[in-house]
Design a protein around this motif. Sequence first.
Motif, PDB file in Angstrom:
ATOM      1  N   GLN A  66       1.036  -1.326  -0.178  1.00 16.71           N
ATOM      2  CA  GLN A  66       0.063   0.312  -0.001  1.00 16.71           C
ATOM      3  C   GLN A  66       1.644   1.814  -0.067  1.00 16.71           C
ATOM      4  OE1 GLN A  66      -0.939   2.194   2.744  1.00 16.71           O
ATOM      5  NE2 GLN A  66       0.538   1.726   3.873  1.00 16.71           N
ATOM      6  N   ALA A  67       2.621   1.236   0.426  1.00 16.71           N
ATOM      7  CA  ALA A  67       3.252   2.389   0.597  1.00 16.71           C
ATOM      8  C   ALA A  67       3.224   2.662  -0.816  1.00 16.71           C
ATOM      9  CB  ALA A  67       3.936   2.221   1.328  1.00 16.71           C
ATOM     10  N   GLN A  68       3.668   1.387  -1.291  1.00 19.97           N
ATOM     11  CA  GLN A  68       4.265   1.785  -2.897  1.00 19.97           C
ATOM     12  C   GLN A  68       2.939   2.253  -3.558  1.00 19.97           C
ATOM     13  OE1 GLN A  68       6.097  -1.904  -2.829  1.00 19.97           O
ATOM     14  NE2 GLN A  68       7.860  -1.202  -2.666  1.00 19.97           N
ATOM     15  N   ASN A  69       2.221   2.190  -3.140  1.00 15.33           N
ATOM     16  CA  ASN A  69       1.027   2.762  -3.992  1.00 15.33           C
ATOM     17  C   ASN A  69      -0.094   3.859  -3.525  1.00 15.33           C
ATOM     18  OD1 ASN A  69       1.085   0.323  -6.490  1.00 15.33           O
ATOM     19  ND2 ASN A  69       1.073  -0.418  -5.144  1.00 15.33           N
ATOM     20  N   THR A  70       0.672   4.673  -2.795  1.00 17.60           N
ATOM     21  CA  THR A  70      -0.128   6.061  -2.304  1.00 17.60           C
ATOM     22  C   THR A  70       1.081   7.527  -3.139  1.00 17.60           C
ATOM     23  OG1 THR A  70      -0.765   4.521  -0.975  1.00 17.60           O
ATOM     24  CG2 THR A  70      -1.430   6.694  -1.148  1.00 17.60           C
ATOM     25  N   ALA A  71       0.357   8.429  -3.128  1.00 22.43           N
ATOM     26  CA  ALA A  71       1.290   9.830  -2.979  1.00 22.43           C
ATOM     27  C   ALA A  71       0.983  10.199  -2.847  1.00 22.43           C
ATOM     28  CB  ALA A  71       1.797   9.904  -4.876  1.00 22.43           C
ATOM     29  N   GLY A  72       1.152  11.738  -2.135  1.00 26.70           N
ATOM     30  CA  GLY A  72       0.590  12.963  -2.043  1.00 26.70           C
ATOM     31  C   GLY A  72       0.814  12.830  -0.332  1.00 26.70           C
ATOM     32  N   ASP A  73       1.619  13.437   0.267  1.00 33.20           N
ATOM     33  CA  ASP A  73       1.799  13.301   2.134  1.00 33.20           C
ATOM     34  C   ASP A  73       1.187  13.185   2.985  1.00 33.20           C
ATOM     35  OD1 ASP A  73       4.058  13.540   4.021  1.00 33.20           O
ATOM     36  OD2 ASP A  73       3.134  16.177   4.486  1.00 33.20           O
ATOM     37  N   THR A  74      -0.104  14.016   2.596  1.00 38.47           N
ATOM     38  CA  THR A  74      -1.741  13.514   3.422  1.00 38.47           C
ATOM     39  C   THR A  74      -2.359  12.226   2.915  1.00 38.47           C
ATOM     40  OG1 THR A  74      -2.305  16.162   4.145  1.00 38.47           O
ATOM     41  CG2 THR A  74      -3.659  14.760   4.134  1.00 38.47           C
ATOM     42  N   LYS A  75      -2.593  12.163   1.624  1.00 32.97           N
ATOM     43  CA  LYS A  75      -3.014  10.356   1.315  1.00 32.97           C
ATOM     44  C   LYS A  75      -2.047   9.791   1.860  1.00 32.97           C
ATOM     45  CE  LYS A  75      -5.154   8.034  -2.189  1.00 32.97           C
ATOM     46  NZ  LYS A  75      -4.861   8.176  -4.172  1.00 32.97           N
ATOM     47  N   LYS A  76      -1.118   9.773   1.801  1.00 37.19           N
ATOM     48  CA  LYS A  76      -0.067   8.697   2.357  1.00 37.19           C
ATOM     49  C   LYS A  76       0.042   8.244   4.012  1.00 37.19           C
ATOM     50  CE  LYS A  76       4.055  10.188   0.932  1.00 37.19           C
ATOM     51  NZ  LYS A  76       5.255  10.741   0.536  1.00 37.19           N
ATOM     52  N   LYS A  77       0.018   9.347   4.733  1.00 39.45           N
ATOM     53  CA  LYS A  77      -0.198   9.287   6.377  1.00 39.45           C
ATOM     54  C   LYS A  77      -1.630   8.639   6.427  1.00 39.45           C
ATOM     55  CE  LYS A  77       4.034  11.107   6.414  1.00 39.45           C
ATOM     56  NZ  LYS A  77       3.889  12.393   6.431  1.00 39.45           N
ATOM     57  N   CYS A  78      -3.086   8.891   5.182  1.00 40.58           N
ATOM     58  CA  CYS A  78      -4.565   8.592   5.673  1.00 40.58           C
ATOM     59  C   CYS A  78      -4.600   7.072   5.441  1.00 40.58           C
ATOM     60  CB  CYS A  78      -4.619   9.914   5.576  1.00 40.58           C
ATOM     61  SG  CYS A  78      -5.088  11.358   6.253  1.00 40.58           S
ATOM     62  N   THR A  79      -4.149   7.055   4.205  1.00 45.41           N
ATOM     63  CA  THR A  79      -3.850   5.828   3.838  1.00 45.41           C
ATOM     64  C   THR A  79      -3.272   4.645   4.950  1.00 45.41           C
ATOM     65  OG1 THR A  79      -3.609   6.362   1.196  1.00 45.41           O
ATOM     66  CG2 THR A  79      -3.561   3.859   1.847  1.00 45.41           C
ATOM     67  N   SER A  80      -1.913   5.479   5.022  1.00 45.47           N
ATOM     68  CA  SER A  80      -1.577   4.167   6.038  1.00 45.47           C
ATOM     69  C   SER A  80      -1.908   3.327   7.253  1.00 45.47           C
ATOM     70  CB  SER A  80      -0.526   4.466   6.902  1.00 45.47           C
ATOM     71  OG  SER A  80       0.817   4.333   5.435  1.00 45.47           O
ATOM     72  N   GLY A  81      -3.375   5.222   7.953  1.00 47.49           N
ATOM     73  CA  GLY A  81      -4.391   5.315   8.958  1.00 47.49           C
ATOM     74  C   GLY A  81      -4.934   4.959   8.247  1.00 47.49           C
ATOM     75  N   VAL A  82      -5.460   4.334   7.619  1.00 46.22           N
ATOM     76  CA  VAL A  82      -6.903   3.693   6.950  1.00 46.22           C
ATOM     77  C   VAL A  82      -6.394   1.874   7.717  1.00 46.22           C
ATOM     78  CG1 VAL A  82      -8.834   2.477   5.673  1.00 46.22           C
ATOM     79  CG2 VAL A  82      -8.449   5.083   5.451  1.00 46.22           C
ATOM     80  N   VAL A  83      -5.258   1.916   7.026  1.00 48.17           N
ATOM     81  CA  VAL A  83      -4.817  -0.029   7.063  1.00 48.17           C
ATOM     82  C   VAL A  83      -4.799  -0.158   8.059  1.00 48.17           C
ATOM     83  CG1 VAL A  83      -2.288  -1.002   6.442  1.00 48.17           C
ATOM     84  CG2 VAL A  83      -3.791   0.150   4.390  1.00 48.17           C
ATOM     85  N   PHE A  84      -3.809   0.396   9.018  1.00 45.18           N
ATOM     86  CA  PHE A  84      -4.097   0.287  10.363  1.00 45.18           C
ATOM     87  C   PHE A  84      -4.574   0.727  11.211  1.00 45.18           C
ATOM     88  CE2 PHE A  84       0.778   1.704   9.595  1.00 45.18           C
ATOM     89  CZ  PHE A  84       0.933   0.884   9.073  1.00 45.18           C
ATOM     90  N   VAL A  85      -5.978   0.800  10.342  1.00 45.72           N
ATOM     91  CA  VAL A  85      -7.660   0.702  11.209  1.00 45.72           C
ATOM     92  C   VAL A  85      -7.878  -0.501  11.204  1.00 45.72           C
ATOM     93  CG1 VAL A  85     -10.066   1.445  11.034  1.00 45.72           C
ATOM     94  CG2 VAL A  85      -8.072   2.996  11.291  1.00 45.72           C
ATOM     95  N   GLY A  86      -7.869  -0.714  10.009  1.00 45.60           N
ATOM     96  CA  GLY A  86      -8.416  -2.629   9.514  1.00 45.60           C
ATOM     97  C   GLY A  86      -7.628  -3.561  10.350  1.00 45.60           C
ATOM     98  N   MET A  87      -5.670  -3.047  10.392  1.00 44.54           N
ATOM     99  CA  MET A  87      -5.403  -4.617  11.387  1.00 44.54           C
ATOM    100  C   MET A  87      -5.455  -4.048  12.901  1.00 44.54           C
ATOM    101  SD  MET A  87      -2.305  -4.096  13.475  1.00 44.54           S
ATOM    102  CE  MET A  87      -1.762  -2.434  13.582  1.00 44.54           C
ATOM    103  N   CYS A  88      -6.126  -3.094  13.479  1.00 44.20           N
ATOM    104  CA  CYS A  88      -6.167  -2.586  14.913  1.00 44.20           C
ATOM    105  C   CYS A  88      -7.743  -3.572  14.950  1.00 44.20           C
ATOM    106  CB  CYS A  88      -6.694  -1.667  15.218  1.00 44.20           C
ATOM    107  SG  CYS A  88      -5.357  -1.058  15.315  1.00 44.20           S
ATOM    108  N   ALA A  89      -8.874  -3.388  13.984  1.00 43.12           N
ATOM    109  CA  ALA A  89      -9.727  -3.905  14.144  1.00 43.12           C
ATOM    110  C   ALA A  89      -9.440  -5.377  14.175  1.00 43.12           C
ATOM    111  CB  ALA A  89     -10.775  -3.178  12.868  1.00 43.12           C
ATOM    112  N   GLY A  90      -8.864  -6.177  13.296  1.00 43.75           N
ATOM    113  CA  GLY A  90      -8.559  -7.209  12.966  1.00 43.75           C
ATOM    114  C   GLY A  90      -8.196  -7.746  14.199  1.00 43.75           C
ATOM    115  N   ASN A  91      -6.894  -7.382  15.217  1.00 45.35           N
ATOM    116  CA  ASN A  91      -6.582  -7.555  15.986  1.00 45.35           C
ATOM    117  C   ASN A  91      -7.946  -7.846  17.298  1.00 45.35           C
ATOM    118  OD1 ASN A  91      -3.921  -8.418  15.924  1.00 45.35           O
ATOM    119  ND2 ASN A  91      -3.755  -6.918  14.163  1.00 45.35           N
ATOM    120  N   VAL A  92      -8.978  -6.443  17.554  1.00 49.53           N
ATOM    121  CA  VAL A  92      -9.256  -6.243  18.318  1.00 49.53           C
ATOM    122  C   VAL A  92     -10.481  -7.915  17.560  1.00 49.53           C
ATOM    123  CG1 VAL A  92     -11.819  -5.131  19.305  1.00 49.53           C
ATOM    124  CG2 VAL A  92      -9.968  -3.923  18.244  1.00 49.53           C
TER     125      VAL A  92
END
Length: 540
Positions: A405-431
Amino acid sequence: MTTRKSDDIQIAHDENQDLGYGAGQETYSKAVEFLAGHSSEQPDFTYEEEKAVLRRIDLRVLILVLWAYFFQQLDKSTLSYVSIFGIADDAHLVGLQYSWLGSILYLAQLVMQPLAALVLVKLPTGKVLASAIFLWGSSLVIMSSCTNFPSLLGLRFVLGSFESLIAPCCVAITQMWWRRSEQTLRVSYWSAMNGVTSIIGSLLTYGLGHIHSTVLYRYQTIFMFCGLLTVAYSFLVFWLMPDSPVDAKYLNEREKFIATERLRANQMGIVTQKWRWDHVLEVALDLKTYCWFCAILSISIASGGITTFGSLIVKSFGYSSFETILFNIPFGVVQVIAIIGAGWIATRTQRKGLVISGLSILPAIGAILMLTVPRKQKGVLLFGYYLALQVSTLAGITPMLYAWQAQNTAGDTKKKCTSGVVFVGMCAGNVIGPLLFSTEDAPLYRKGLIADLAMFVTVGVLSGLIPIYLAYLNKKHEKMRVELGKSGHVADMSMLRKNQLKVNKAAELENVPEQKASVAQDKGLLDVTDLKNEDFIYVY
């Protein structure tokens, strides 16, 4: 060295304004001004110079990230380690209370992801990383005073809140310092610290578990020791971690120029420290966002349950507490090999989707073994657990999704927000994952293992389909380039391997048109998202 702001920089600013990226130029122009001011003075760098700078970056930035991730994994995993030393009895845990201690950490990370994304955009990354390490280490030290479920639950939530910064921070640092062709292996390196944690954490727990105190329970001793180690390491990160290549005091001017210039081919934008709501909207409308979310959610549901209950599952095979701890050591070694091996294969083949799909077969087999093999066959059951968790789940798939996902995203805010969404998914799964298991289901844990098997199949199918959509986006960008009068077919310079880079430095790639734009013309230096940058090439 002082330089005069050139007309080239003003052109870059004007183009950025035309594209609607005018806000926040004071911060944005720092890297652009550095490159533009030095490009006339600094000759093109050679492959050998770039290799030397890369080595210096690896020896400083990568090593600091590796151990930051190690301490996060160690502190997070202490609950699993102390589970076999009677924390349930010592803290009077009943029913699903132990499961909730595993889930609450990821629930905290899930809740804190929007704030984590904002913090990473607004504040210097190096300082954010050091502060997070200090705060979660302190939380673990304080947790050593907890002796009941409410206090443990509260401190686990605080621990998870501060740990919510670590993975997005590691991804942001990887995007900031390395070419896209180098990122998969670097993500694999810091993810491989999961295995190192299993080795060192098991040895620490084995030793600390033999301490019998009349004042502290064994789990309190382990919490305090690991927390104090983490706090000590945070001061080292404060001292040594630079915030960006331009700000790296340990690099000279020539090395800073090379470290910054070599990343232009990524076409991923420059750190701006400016929050962009149009980027946030694009994250919400981008189909890729949901692909990454669903894939990481599936594998995290599976890994969350097995990770939290891993020690208890192995103990249910008939092993003693200290045997269970020692079994984590060889598993950790294999995990390190598997993570780096998977990253190497993905880098060589440049086909992450197929690699992830192939890896998902192994944990599915492991889950089937644990569901069907009689409990008396301990060796076969241990092998199934080894397949389901140590080799494939965390060792191959999760870090590969981070890198993809990191290699397929550009734009500073978009990169951070996309990573945030991915980690929301990671956290939700681990919950969700730990809640599918219960100590009442011991020793078979059938409900949780069946759910995990379904998740392994899901992530395999998704990872096989995502490259089809990425290929469509590449075709769309090729059409955009032709319409703008550019060459439709271009080489992705950011994905060249070392031997190809050496050839490129000498001959600029035979039969490939000149692609190196000036600082003013290069959208790779503008805060442009991947969908709006026709020069951005998606990787499969």
